[in-house]
Design a protein around this motif. Structure first.
Motif, short mmCIF file in Angstrom:
data_model
loop_
_atom_site.label_atom_id
_atom_site.label_comp_id
_atom_site.label_asym_id
_atom_site.label_seq_id
_atom_site.Cartn_x
_atom_site.Cartn_y
_atom_site.Cartn_z
N LEU A 11 16.53 17.21 36.60
CA LEU A 11 15.45 16.27 37.01
C LEU A 11 14.52 16.12 35.59
CD1 LEU A 11 14.07 14.13 38.76
CD2 LEU A 11 12.65 15.96 39.64
N ARG A 12 14.23 17.09 35.01
CA ARG A 12 13.41 16.95 33.80
C ARG A 12 14.28 16.37 32.64
NH1 ARG A 12 11.92 22.42 34.87
NH2 ARG A 12 9.87 22.35 36.04
N GLU A 13 15.46 16.73 32.73
CA GLU A 13 16.29 16.13 31.59
C GLU A 13 16.37 14.73 31.83
OE1 GLU A 13 19.92 18.24 32.10
OE2 GLU A 13 19.11 20.21 30.90
N LEU A 14 16.70 14.25 33.26
CA LEU A 14 17.19 12.91 33.54
C LEU A 14 15.85 12.01 33.24
CD1 LEU A 14 18.86 13.26 36.73
CD2 LEU A 14 19.72 12.46 34.78
N LYS A 31 -5.62 1.38 32.37
CA LYS A 31 -5.80 2.33 31.22
C LYS A 31 -4.51 2.06 30.26
CE LYS A 31 -7.49 6.14 33.95
NZ LYS A 31 -7.53 7.55 34.47
N HIS A 32 -5.01 2.45 28.86
CA HIS A 32 -4.06 2.57 27.95
C HIS A 32 -3.34 3.81 27.81
CE1 HIS A 32 -4.76 -1.59 25.95
NE2 HIS A 32 -5.92 -1.21 26.44
N SER A 33 -2.08 3.87 27.65
CA SER A 33 -1.40 4.96 27.30
C SER A 33 -0.18 4.88 26.29
CB SER A 33 -0.65 5.24 28.85
OG SER A 33 0.07 6.66 28.48
N GLN A 34 -0.25 6.23 25.42
CA GLN A 34 0.96 6.33 24.45
C GLN A 34 2.41 6.53 25.01
OE1 GLN A 34 -0.05 5.30 21.40
NE2 GLN A 34 -1.84 5.00 22.55
N TYR A 35 2.29 6.72 26.51
CA TYR A 35 3.80 7.00 26.70
C TYR A 35 3.66 6.02 28.15
CZ TYR A 35 1.52 10.55 29.93
OH TYR A 35 0.81 11.01 30.77
N ASP A 144 3.65 13.51 38.56
CA ASP A 144 2.53 13.47 38.35
C ASP A 144 2.04 13.21 36.92
OD1 ASP A 144 -0.46 13.73 38.59
OD2 ASP A 144 -0.45 15.77 39.37
N ARG A 145 1.28 12.17 36.81
CA ARG A 145 0.75 12.09 35.43
C ARG A 145 -0.23 12.68 34.93
NH1 ARG A 145 2.31 7.52 31.96
NH2 ARG A 145 0.21 7.69 31.17
N GLU A 146 -0.83 13.74 35.87
CA GLU A 146 -1.93 14.17 35.59
C GLU A 146 -3.05 13.57 35.29
OE1 GLU A 146 0.03 18.41 34.18
OE2 GLU A 146 0.81 16.75 33.09
N LEU A 163 7.14 17.19 42.07
CA LEU A 163 8.27 17.74 41.64
C LEU A 163 7.87 18.08 40.00
CD1 LEU A 163 11.11 15.86 43.24
CD2 LEU A 163 10.18 17.73 44.23
N VAL A 164 7.50 17.11 39.24
CA VAL A 164 7.44 17.37 37.63
C VAL A 164 6.14 16.97 37.44
CG1 VAL A 164 8.44 16.83 35.54
CG2 VAL A 164 10.06 17.38 37.61
N ALA A 165 5.36 17.72 36.45
CA ALA A 165 4.12 16.99 36.03
C ALA A 165 4.51 16.34 34.46
CB ALA A 165 3.09 18.26 35.53
N ALA A 166 3.74 15.38 34.15
CA ALA A 166 4.01 14.69 33.04
C ALA A 166 4.13 15.34 31.72
CB ALA A 166 3.00 13.50 32.76
N SER A 167 3.02 16.64 31.75
CA SER A 167 3.09 17.20 30.54
C SER A 167 4.39 18.12 30.24
CB SER A 167 1.83 18.37 30.70
OG SER A 167 2.20 19.11 31.93
N GLU A 168 5.30 18.27 31.42
CA GLU A 168 6.41 18.66 31.25
C GLU A 168 7.46 17.98 30.55
OE1 GLU A 168 7.63 21.47 35.00
OE2 GLU A 168 6.22 20.37 35.71
N LEU A 169 7.47 16.90 30.46
CA LEU A 169 8.06 15.91 30.10
C LEU A 169 7.92 15.50 28.65
CD1 LEU A 169 8.45 13.49 33.29
CD2 LEU A 169 9.86 15.38 32.70
N LEU A 170 6.64 15.60 28.17
CA LEU A 170 6.24 15.22 26.75
C LEU A 170 6.62 16.11 25.90
CD1 LEU A 170 3.25 13.15 28.03
CD2 LEU A 170 5.45 12.26 27.51
#
Length: 170
Positions: A11-14, A31-35, A144-146, A163-170
């Motif tokens: 899931l993280r890979e996808l 809000k502004h975001s860099q991702y 969860d974008r946290e 299932l996944v936190a945004a910090s796990e993807l960045l």
């Protein structure tokens, strides 16, 4: 059956491959975001559905939630709900009501969401379920974008599982 660790890795890979884009974005919250995480690019794919269904069902069971149904605001929540329903071998149908599918007053529901940022969409879905006479067991999000959404929902008495936190993807 694949184990949860392997499914989470996939899931993280996808999500990294299909859903995470870097740049300068204005989110729905203003809000502004860099991702930007467009989880629908994963949740609406066969590969995404194949991992989200079993993972979502496993997390629901691990929480001890025993829902009659799963659902949320349309589009973002739809493929997540369908994947979990398929994993649980449930069926859904539409009736034109605000709360669609196999729902009846008194049902216990897990609200599903593709991405939680502020928690507003999941909160709106929870309110609709309650207004229709249902009980909300909690919220299950793919990502969860946290950024406070989990805290806002939990402060309102709604438990959250992601299932996944945004910090796990960045």
């Amino acid at each position: 059956m694949t184990d949860e660790t392997t499914l989470l890795k996939r899931l993280r890979e996808l999500l990294r491959e299909r859903s995470v884009t870097r740049g300068d974005f204005v989110l729905a919250s203003g809000k502004h975001s860099q991702y930007y995480i467009d989880a629908r690019r994963t949740t609406m794919s066969g590969a995404g559905l194949a991992v989200i269904g079993p993972l979502g069902l496993a997390r629901i069971r691990a929480r001890g939630w025993r829902p009659t149904g799963v659902g949320g605001l349309t589009l973002g929540a739809d493929p997540v709900a369908y994947a979990i329903a398929l994993a649980a071998q449930a069926q859904t149908h539409g009736t034109g009501r605000r709360v669609e599918g196999c729902f009846a007053p008194g049902d216990a529901v897990v609200v599903v969401e593709d991405v939680i940022t502020t928690g507003q969409s999941a909160g709106d879905a929870a309110a609709a379920i309650r207004e229709a006479g249902g009980t909300v067991l909690g919220v299950l999000a793919v990502v969860d974008r946290e950024e406070g959404g989990r805290a806002a929902l939990e402060a309102a008495g709604v438990p959250v599982e992601a299932l996944v936190a945004a910090s796990e993807l960045l």
